[in-house]
Design a protein around this motif. Structure first.
Motif, PDB file in Angstrom:
ATOM      1  N   HIS A  57       0.847  -1.193   0.000  1.00  0.00           N
ATOM      2  CA  HIS A  57       0.000   0.000   0.000  1.00  0.00           C
ATOM      3  C   HIS A  57       0.882   1.242   0.000  1.00  0.00           C
ATOM      4  CE1 HIS A  57       0.879  -0.549   4.263  1.00  0.00           C
ATOM      5  NE2 HIS A  57       0.324   0.599   4.581  1.00  0.00           N
ATOM      6  N   HIS A  59       1.350   3.901   1.938  1.00  0.00           N
ATOM      7  CA  HIS A  59       1.842   4.678   3.078  1.00  0.00           C
ATOM      8  C   HIS A  59       3.368   4.817   3.001  1.00  0.00           C
ATOM      9  CE1 HIS A  59      -1.967   3.899   5.697  1.00  0.00           C
ATOM     10  NE2 HIS A  59      -2.128   4.865   4.817  1.00  0.00           N
ATOM     11  N   ASP A  61       5.869   4.647   4.921  1.00  0.00           N
ATOM     12  CA  ASP A  61       6.798   3.659   5.477  1.00  0.00           C
ATOM     13  C   ASP A  61       6.905   2.404   4.606  1.00  0.00           C
ATOM     14  OD1 ASP A  61       4.082   3.401   6.447  1.00  0.00           O
ATOM     15  OD2 ASP A  61       4.748   1.877   7.861  1.00  0.00           O
ATOM     16  N   HIS A  62       6.166   2.367   3.499  1.00  0.00           N
ATOM     17  CA  HIS A  62       6.236   1.221   2.581  1.00  0.00           C
ATOM     18  C   HIS A  62       6.746   1.609   1.184  1.00  0.00           C
ATOM     19  CE1 HIS A  62       4.012  -1.443   5.393  1.00  0.00           C
ATOM     20  NE2 HIS A  62       3.684  -0.244   5.868  1.00  0.00           N
ATOM     21  N   HIS A 196      -7.418  -1.479   6.180  1.00  0.00           N
ATOM     22  CA  HIS A 196      -6.411  -0.503   6.605  1.00  0.00           C
ATOM     23  C   HIS A 196      -6.725   0.811   5.902  1.00  0.00           C
ATOM     24  CE1 HIS A 196      -2.588   0.705   8.248  1.00  0.00           C
ATOM     25  NE2 HIS A 196      -2.042   0.943   7.064  1.00  0.00           N
ATOM     26  N   ASP A 218      -0.105  -4.066   8.717  1.00  0.00           N
ATOM     27  CA  ASP A 218      -0.988  -2.932   8.438  1.00  0.00           C
ATOM     28  C   ASP A 218      -2.422  -3.401   8.217  1.00  0.00           C
ATOM     29  OD1 ASP A 218       1.858  -2.323   7.396  1.00  0.00           O
ATOM     30  OD2 ASP A 218       0.999  -0.336   7.718  1.00  0.00           O
ATOM     31  N   HIS A 266      -4.134  -0.673  13.037  1.00  0.00           N
ATOM     32  CA  HIS A 266      -3.094  -1.701  13.185  1.00  0.00           C
ATOM     33  C   HIS A 266      -3.491  -2.732  14.244  1.00  0.00           C
ATOM     34  CE1 HIS A 266       0.065   0.255  10.742  1.00  0.00           C
ATOM     35  NE2 HIS A 266      -0.479   1.392  11.162  1.00  0.00           N
TER      36      HIS A 266
END
Ligand SMILES: [Zn+2]
Ligand SMILES: [Zn+2]
Length: 335
Positions: A57, A59, A61-62, A196, A218, A266
């Motif tokens: 996805h 976000h 942090d990914h 999510h 997630d 989460h």
């Protein structure tokens, strides 16, 4: 050989290398390209041998190092279409401008067009010499709204745009859909929807050489479908994000606490434990707890909750419990 190497896991960046047969894929690119390569080397993986990047996805942090890493390696990126769109929007937010600023910009652009009508591609080569050097400059708020590149129109011999000209340009884009299996080389992939707060988030089961690796971070809760997917695995990586009390008493503003706790946030240690004790078939050789919060969790709390839930099922042969880390790669697991 099938290999699973977590390079990083947590809200500051997520990335894992899955290898099977002659194929290697990077799952999420949440660290800078440079840090990803450094960690791959630490884990005994050669970045140059990666065949593709697969994204769960959009976000940050990914996907933090996605564009730079994909360009550097020249590999395709696999997204769902909605995730790809959301990622492009993130990189190209509409800039607010006054009418006077807009007029000024139009005038400038007209003047530039007159001055150098055929010079659109100039400077691409120079810009590409070391993509890492410009990585620090990719600030979404600094980027002009740009027309998204059409995936189909990219197979041309023209030099790609520089990362500053078009931060959303990728060497090649492949779309997949949750619920529809696909493969990359020797690895079969079953993507499934996770609840999510992203455009179209997914988890995966990776299959190669008869080995099944489950991957689910997630997610706000474990849906019946997620449960059904995470069966008959050899390895299960599952989120154990926060301790409920630490989150409630912790430093986050109320709105963020609500978001994390929601059905599209989460998994808490308790929620993961609940899944491990009642929804999981206990068949995996390895269970890896992932995406632990550094502010609202402690590794020992996550471990104890999971151990209790596995209720004596953990042994050298089954349910070996490992914790994925934010700041260093986990020792690769070979099958
Ligand atoms: Zn995340
Ligand atoms: Zn997320």
């Amino acid at each position: 050989m099938v290999r699973f190497a977590v390079l990083a896991s947590g809200s500051k960046g997520n990335s894992t290398v899955v290898s099977g047969g002659r194929t290697r894929i990077l799952v999420d690119a949440g660290l800078s390209c440079r840090e990803l390569f450094r960690r791959m080397k630490l884990a005994g993986e050669d970045p140059a041998t990666l065949d593709a990047i697969v994204i769960t996805h959009e976000h940050q942090d990914h996907v933090n190092g996605l564009a730079v890493t994909a360009r550097k390696l020249g590999v395709p990126v696999y997204f769902t279409q909605a995730t790809h769109r959301a990622w492009m929007r993130w990189l190209t937010p509409r800039r607010q401008m006054t009418y006077a600023q807009w007029l000024e910009r139009c005038r400038k652009q007209a003047a530039e067009r007159e001055a150098e009508p055929l010079n659109a591609a100039a400077g691409c080569d120079a810009d590409e010499t070391d993509i890492d050097e410009v990585e620090a400059e990719i600030q979404p708020q600094e980027v002009e709204a740009a027309a998204p590149a059409e995936p189909e129109s990219e197979a041309t011999s023209v030099s790609p745009p520089s990362i500053k000209e078009d931060p959303t340009w990728l060497p090649s884009i492949e779309y997949f859909q949750a619920g529809q299996s696909f493969s990359i080389g020797d690895i079969g992939i079953d993507p499934f929807t996770t609840p999510h707060d992203a455009a179209d988030p997914v988890g995966f089961v990776f299959r190669s050489e008869g080995i099944r690796l489950g991957f689910a971070t997630d997610l706000g809760y474990v849906t019946p479908n997620v449960k059904a997917q995470l069966r008959a695995l050899d390895l299960l990586l599952i989120e154990s994000n926060h301790d409920l009390e630490m989150l409630r008493d912790g430093p986050y503003p109320w709105s963020v606490k609500q978001r994390v706790l929601s059905r599209v946030g989460h998994l808490s240690n308790d929620a993961t434990a609940e899944f491990l004790s009642t929804g999981y078939d206990g068949q995996a050789a390895y269970v890896i707890l992932a995406h632990l919060s550094e502010n609202n969790n402690l590794p020992e709390l996550a471990r104890v909750a999971a151990e209790r839930a596995l209720n004596g099922r953990a042994s050298l042969l089954a349910n070996r419990l490992l914790l994925a880390e934010q700041h260093e790669p986990l020792a690769p697991i070979d099958f």
